[in-house]
Structure formats: C-alpha cells, structure tokens
Enzyme design. Structure first.
Site, PDB file in Angstrom:
ATOM      1  N   LYS A  53     -11.767  11.748  -4.706  1.00 11.69           N
ATOM      2  CA  LYS A  53     -13.036  12.246  -5.268  1.00 11.69           C
ATOM      3  C   LYS A  53     -14.205  11.748  -4.422  1.00 11.69           C
ATOM      4  O   LYS A  53     -15.141  12.493  -4.119  1.00 11.69           O
ATOM      5  CB  LYS A  53     -13.187  11.794  -6.727  1.00 11.69           C
ATOM      6  CG  LYS A  53     -12.170  12.420  -7.656  1.00 11.69           C
ATOM      7  CD  LYS A  53     -12.414  12.057  -9.111  1.00 11.69           C
ATOM      8  CE  LYS A  53     -12.076  10.626  -9.475  1.00 11.69           C
ATOM      9  NZ  LYS A  53     -10.659  10.246  -9.358  1.00 11.69           N
TER      10      LYS A  53
ATOM     11  N   GLY B 116     -10.166   7.141  -1.541  1.00 10.02           N
ATOM     12  CA  GLY B 116     -10.249   7.854  -2.810  1.00 10.02           C
ATOM     13  C   GLY B 116     -10.617   9.313  -2.592  1.00 10.02           C
ATOM     14  O   GLY B 116     -11.566   9.627  -1.871  1.00 10.02           O
TER      15      GLY B 116
ATOM     16  N   ASN C 118       0.453  10.530  -8.018  1.00  7.77           N
ATOM     17  CA  ASN C 118       0.903  10.679  -6.632  1.00  7.77           C
ATOM     18  C   ASN C 118       1.931   9.610  -6.269  1.00  7.77           C
ATOM     19  O   ASN C 118       2.888   9.880  -5.539  1.00  7.77           O
ATOM     20  CB  ASN C 118      -0.286  10.562  -5.667  1.00  7.77           C
ATOM     21  CG  ASN C 118      -1.325  11.640  -5.880  1.00  7.77           C
ATOM     22  OD1 ASN C 118      -1.083  12.621  -6.572  1.00  7.77           O
ATOM     23  ND2 ASN C 118      -2.485  11.460  -5.289  1.00  7.77           N
TER      24      ASN C 118
ATOM     25  N   ASP D  25      -0.233   5.131   0.826  1.00 11.86           N
ATOM     26  CA  ASP D  25      -0.510   6.172   1.829  1.00 11.86           C
ATOM     27  C   ASP D  25      -0.588   5.564   3.222  1.00 11.86           C
ATOM     28  O   ASP D  25      -1.384   4.660   3.473  1.00 11.86           O
ATOM     29  CB  ASP D  25      -1.808   6.896   1.481  1.00 11.86           C
ATOM     30  CG  ASP D  25      -1.671   7.653   0.179  1.00 11.86           C
ATOM     31  OD1 ASP D  25      -0.751   8.479   0.089  1.00 11.86           O
ATOM     32  OD2 ASP D  25      -2.445   7.392  -0.758  1.00 11.86           O
TER      33      ASP D  25
ATOM     34  N   THR E 173      -5.179   3.068  -3.561  1.00 11.35           N
ATOM     35  CA  THR E 173      -6.341   3.777  -4.103  1.00 11.35           C
ATOM     36  C   THR E 173      -5.966   5.166  -4.606  1.00 11.35           C
ATOM     37  O   THR E 173      -6.782   5.836  -5.234  1.00 11.35           O
ATOM     38  CB  THR E 173      -7.455   3.940  -3.048  1.00 11.35           C
ATOM     39  OG1 THR E 173      -6.976   4.760  -2.003  1.00 11.35           O
ATOM     40  CG2 THR E 173      -7.885   2.620  -2.485  1.00 11.35           C
TER      41      THR E 173
ATOM     42  N   ASP F 149       0.867  -1.166   0.000  1.00 13.12           N
ATOM     43  CA  ASP F 149       0.000   0.000   0.000  1.00 13.12           C
ATOM     44  C   ASP F 149       0.919   1.236   0.000  1.00 13.12           C
ATOM     45  O   ASP F 149       2.117   1.126   0.284  1.00 13.12           O
ATOM     46  CB  ASP F 149      -0.870  -0.038   1.271  1.00 13.12           C
ATOM     47  CG  ASP F 149      -1.590   1.258   1.511  1.00 13.12           C
ATOM     48  OD1 ASP F 149      -2.246   1.755   0.579  1.00 13.12           O
ATOM     49  OD2 ASP F 149      -1.500   1.796   2.638  1.00 13.12           O
TER      50      ASP F 149
END
Ligand code: XBP
Ligand code: MG
Length: 255
Positions: free
Chosen positions: A54, A52, A128, A11, A123, A9
């Site tokens: 958005k 996410g 990024n 973040d 995600t 993963d």
C-alpha cells in the site's frame, strides 16, 4: 547463550517473489481497475525502496504520476487495489508459481530436526506468507513456524525494527539467542536495529545494497553440489549453510 531460533524475512529471502510475483500482481490489479499503471522490472527495483504494498502504491502515485488527481476516497482505492493485488499474488502462488531459493528447504528441515525454533518477520501481507509456505514449502508448513509476524501488525514497517521486536516478544527470546536472515538493506537495517546477528542472501534487486554489519553476505544458502559464493564475511570454509555454520556464526557474534 545458545542459539535457539532462526527468524526469516520472506520476500527475496525464502523465495524470489518480487520481480515475477508481487510486481506482476500489482500490474494485474492496476489493469483490473482500468489504470494505465505498469511497473516494469527496472522501475519496480526503485519502488522496492518503499516497503509494503500500500505504501509502495502511494509512493508511486506521488513520485511518478503527477498527472493523477487522487480522488477524495483515495485511501479506499489504495486498499481495494491492494486487496486485488493480494488476490492475484496468492493465486499465482497457488499454481506453484514461485520456488524456494536454493538451500531454504534443506536448512529449514535441518533446523527443525536440531530443535531450533523457526519464525518469520516480514512486511508482506499475512495471506501471502501462508500461501507461499503452503504451496512452495509444504501443506503443513505454517506449523513449522512458532511465530509469524507479517504486514500491518506493527505500525512502522522495515527498516524500522518493530516487526523484529514483535517477533522476539512473541518468541519470548532475547535477540542474542537468535539469528535473522535477510536479503535487502531495509531488511538488515530492521534486524540490526533489533540487535539480531544477520545473515544476508542477495538477489538481483539487492546485490548492490549496503549490508554493513552483516554476519555474512552470500549469493544464497547453497546446497551440497551447488556451493554459495561468499560475498562478505567468513564462512568457516563451508560451501553451504548448515546448522553447524549457524552455530559457529552465533558463537562468533557472542564474542
Ligand atoms: C518485502 C516487501 C513487501 C512486498 C509486498 O517484504 O516490501 O511489501 O513487496 O507485500 P519482506 P504487500 O522482504 O520484508 O518480506 O503488497 O503484501 O505489502
Ligand atoms: Mg526481503
């Protein structure tokens, strides 16, 4: 089955990007668009239950801004806000804004030397990931990873297992040949649902999450001279995560 790949993963796992990275970038985007939305540290912790960016913006408007009347082109507004957020976030990373968590660089280097494949399942938006790898790991770090699964390439984000299924398919490997690394409940729900043995390193936003089913829960990956704290599970008496410990965990999971 031998251990062949590590799936990370991003973040919260590779780096503590949420509180002083993504959060600040969202706020900068809101200001840029003349919105009086401000996500403080505590509120952002609640918003993190939605994965996410958005999706998080939409959830915030629905849950916290009953005063806001969404315009007919709300979808475009969310997309534009999110693009601005990505710009702010990648700029922050380009200034070397966010370091990797303890042990991450060392373990990635050791794993490569040991011939393990590396992959990413996240995600967050692909730009990024690229920016973090390039600026916080190494200029060529994208090439260290055989597969990078990120963002909207799957329709259901974590806690759905889709991104892990996508990564496993592109690695051409069975889940039983891999280990996943996560920091959050949504993350481990996704990895476990894909059949992956999972090692968790917690952070301030996630230390009280439910990590049932984890192979081990640690404060961080640890370094020689800076041991991890073992929060749950078993770590063969080690005080930092190395390839030998990963192999021991992997053997244990295989039973
Ligand atoms: C964590 C997330 C991400 C970021 C924001 O992802 O939920 O949504 O907070 O990223 P992970 P975007 O821990 O799975 O890497 O704004 O680019 O969506
Ligand atoms: Mg995470």
């Amino acid at each position: 089955m031998t251990l062949q790949a590590l799936i990370f993963d991003v973040d919260g796992t590779l780096a503590d990007t949420e509180r002083d990275g993504h959060r600040l970038a969202f706020n900068a985007a809101f200001r840029e668009f003349g919105l009086d939305w401000e996500w403080d540290v505590v509120l952002y912790g609640e918003l993190l239950t939605i994965t996410g960016g958005k999706e998080r913006i939409r959830h915030y408007v629905a849950r916290y801004r009953p005063d806001f009347v969404p315009p007919p082109d709300f979808d475009e507004l969310v997309a534009a806000l999110h693009q601005a957020k990505t710009r702010h976030y990648t700029q922050l990373l380009a200034t070397g804004g966010i370091p990797l968590r303890p042990g991450v660089r060392r373990l990635l280097e050791e794993a490569r030397q040991a011939g393990l494949s590396l992959a990413i399942a996240t995600t967050t938006t692909p730009e990024n990931v690229t920016a973090l790898l390039r600026h916080s790991l190494a200029p060529d770090a994208e090439d260290w990873f055989e597969v990078i699964g990120a963002g909207d390439i799957v329709s259901h984000k974590k806690p759905a297992p889709d991104i892990y299924h996508w990564v496993l398919e592109h690695l051409g490997l069975d889940a039983r040949a891999c280990l996943a690394f996560e920091d959050s409940e949504n993350g481990i729900r996704a990895s476990l649902a894909a059949g992956l043995a999972t090692v968790v390193t917690v952070n301030d936003y996630t230390r009280n999450h439910d990590f049932s089913g984890a192979m081990a829960v640690l404060s961080d990956l640890g370094e020689p001279g800076a041991p991890f704290q073992l929060i749950a599970g078993e770590a063969a008496g080690k005080s930092w995560v190395d390839v030998a410990l990963l192999e021991a965990w992997h053997r244990r999971q295989a039973g």
